[in-house]
Write an enzyme that holds these catalytic residues in place. Structure first.
Site, PDB file in Angstrom:
ATOM      1  N   ASP A  76      58.567  19.586  46.097  1.00 52.70           N
ATOM      2  CA  ASP A  76      59.519  19.755  44.875  1.00 52.70           C
ATOM      3  C   ASP A  76      59.597  18.165  45.351  1.00 52.70           C
ATOM      4  OD1 ASP A  76      61.979  19.939  43.716  1.00 52.70           O
ATOM      5  OD2 ASP A  76      62.443  21.800  44.618  1.00 52.70           O
ATOM      6  N   CYS A 133      61.801  13.879  37.865  1.00 56.46           N
ATOM      7  CA  CYS A 133      60.521  15.038  38.671  1.00 56.46           C
ATOM      8  C   CYS A 133      59.576  15.172  37.920  1.00 56.46           C
ATOM      9  CB  CYS A 133      61.508  16.112  38.619  1.00 56.46           C
ATOM     10  SG  CYS A 133      62.406  16.647  36.842  1.00 56.46           S
ATOM     11  N   HIS A 151      63.882  21.344  36.064  1.00 51.39           N
ATOM     12  CA  HIS A 151      63.320  20.670  37.239  1.00 51.39           C
ATOM     13  C   HIS A 151      61.062  20.661  36.985  1.00 51.39           C
ATOM     14  CE1 HIS A 151      62.813  18.842  40.631  1.00 51.39           C
ATOM     15  NE2 HIS A 151      62.456  20.052  41.425  1.00 51.39           N
TER      16      HIS A 151
END
Length: 468
Positions: A376, A427, A359
């Site tokens: 995030d 991401c 991630h």
């Protein structure tokens, strides 16, 4: 006839002005005899407007029957001045609107708005020149009126009452409701003509021109004009040629080198570039090259973008890892003056990509706002990362500038108001666009639906080796 002759003989003995060809008598004459016919002037100018009412409540048509000789003279002198003023552009106010009739006086009529009287006793009049002279002595008062046709009339008012004064102007009574309705309709039509001429548009254009002239001064200009230009570049559409080039590059052989960046020694092959296709995870080479291109973009136009530093994807793993913990010496030489030609403390923002197994997230040292930020796309929180970056920045400033920086009052922000990822593979693309928008000084204004566009655009910019 004898009675009529004797009447004239008696009258001639009483008239003091019988030898004057310009005189006339105000005495009652026999029916059918009009010794001095009244001079009538042609009606050339008629004014549509409410007639002026005196403070006493009487209109002009009732002035002749009241007051003494001197009062009547002053009243008529006031009328003369008002009529002469009709030659000037005036604005007549009605109950609902104001109409400028400066150019239309020749087409309008004056009517009364007093409908309580049996007849609308207002007049339409035309007088070119009026000269009034008053001589007061031995009870003598004379009035000389000059008409358009050149004829003169002299009234000896020393022995006459106020009712004997003759007003030398034609009078036309508007006595029917139908006539009143017609003149009102004419006034409405004229008002519509004024509107058709676009007077409101002219005033609006003049106002806009005034604002443009004011904006031409330097003190009206905003300090953030470059940011306004940048906002138009957020979502530049790819041309057909650019889309064709991107699709061709996605279909290239795995080992085929598409581009090579000389300064960073990064090469992009067909296999590496295909990580930008929808559904793929971004790799280090694509992210690092794109960050180099963002720095070059800032160098080309320093006034257009914030002054930033972009660490590559390997920086944080050198600075901090679970095995060795915090290690400043491992990255101390990354920011030497010889290598960067500037100190980190002189930047507005410092971007640090964070790779957590599978991630991508982003950490920001926001020097401009004095805070450490963590972004995030799943809205996760990692306080240890911000603590490590705070420690690193203090060590960096002490090492390069020999200054002890106190960041104890700096804030830590885990940004929540940000676009969120709705799948398991975008991401890295979200992290790249966080950096792009923040380096422009903009808010994060994009969504998950725009990720396919951003992937193609990033591929195009990498192929051109130029970020826009």
């Amino acid at each position: 006839m004898d009675g009529l002759s004797s009447y004239h003989k008696r009258s001639s003995g009483l008239n003091p002005c019988k030898n004057s060809s310009f005189s006339h008598s105000s005495r009652v004459m026999a029916p059918g005899l009009n010794r001095y016919p009244e001079v009538k002037s042609p009606l050339r100018r008629q004014v549509h407007a409410p007639s002026r009412i005196l403070k006493s409540g009487r209109d002009r048509s009732t002035r002749q029957g009241f007051g003494n000789v001197l009062g009547t003279f002053l009243t008529r002198n006031d009328d003369m001045l008002k009529r002469n003023a009709l030659d000037l552009p005036l604005r007549y106010r009605t109950d609902r609107e104001v109409v400028d009739v400066g150019d239309e006086l020749g087409d309008v009529e004056m009517i009364s708005d007093d409908t309580s009287r049996e007849g609308l006793g207002n007049v339409a009049m035309e007088v070119d020149e009026v000269e009034e002279k008053a001589e007061m002595g031995n009870g003598l008062f004379s009035e000389v009126v000059s008409m358009k046709n050149g004829s003169l009339r002299v009234d000896d008012c020393s022995q006459a009452n106020s009712s004997s004064l003759v007003v030398n102007r034609p009078v036309t009574d508007v006595t029917s409701f139908e006539a009143y309705r017609k003149v009102l309709q004419s006034a409405e039509n004229r008002t519509s003509k004024l509107k058709d001429r676009g007077f409101g548009d002219i005033l609006k254009e003049r106002g806009c021109a005034l604002l443009r002239s004011l904006c031409s001064f330097s003190f009206w200009k905003q300090d953030k004009e470059p940011v306004e230009d940048v906002q138009r570049e957020e979502f530049l559409t790819l041309s057909r040629e650019e889309e064709t080039a991107v699709n061709r590059a996605f279909s290239a052989n795995d080992s085929n080198i598409l581009v090579a960046h000389e300064n960073s020694n990064i090469e992009i092959t067909g296999k590496i570039l295909r990580c930008l296709k929808p559904g793929e995870w971004l790799n280090d080479e694509v992210i690092n090259l794109y960050l180099v291109l963002l720095k070059e973009r800032e160098a080309r136009e320093p006034k257009k973008f914030l002054k930033c530093h972009f660490f590559n994807t390997f920086f944080f793993t050198k600075l901090f890892n679970s095995g060795t913990g915090y290690n400043y010496s491992a990255v101390r030489r990354w920011t030497s003056m010889k290598r960067l030609s500037y100190h980190l403390k002189d930047c507005d923002k410092i971007f640090i990509p964070i790779h957590m197994n599978i991630h991508w997230t982003l950490a920001v040292i926001n020097i401009k706002d004095q805070k450490f930020q963590y972004l995030d796309s799943f809205k996760g929180r990692e306080p240890k990362i911000l603590d490590a970056l705070a420690r690193y920045f203090v060590d960096e400033v002490r090492d390069k500038s020999e200054v002890d920086l106190d960041v104890s009052r700096w804030g830590q922000e885990f940004v929540q108001d940000l676009p969120m990822q709705r799948n398991g593979f975008d991401c890295g693309m979200f992290m790249v666009k966080y950096i792009d928008f923040y380096s422009r000084g903009l808010d994060l204004r994009f969504t998950q639906e725009q990720m396919p566009y951003f992937r193609d655009r990033t591929a195009k910019e990498i192929l051109q080796l130029k970020a826009e």
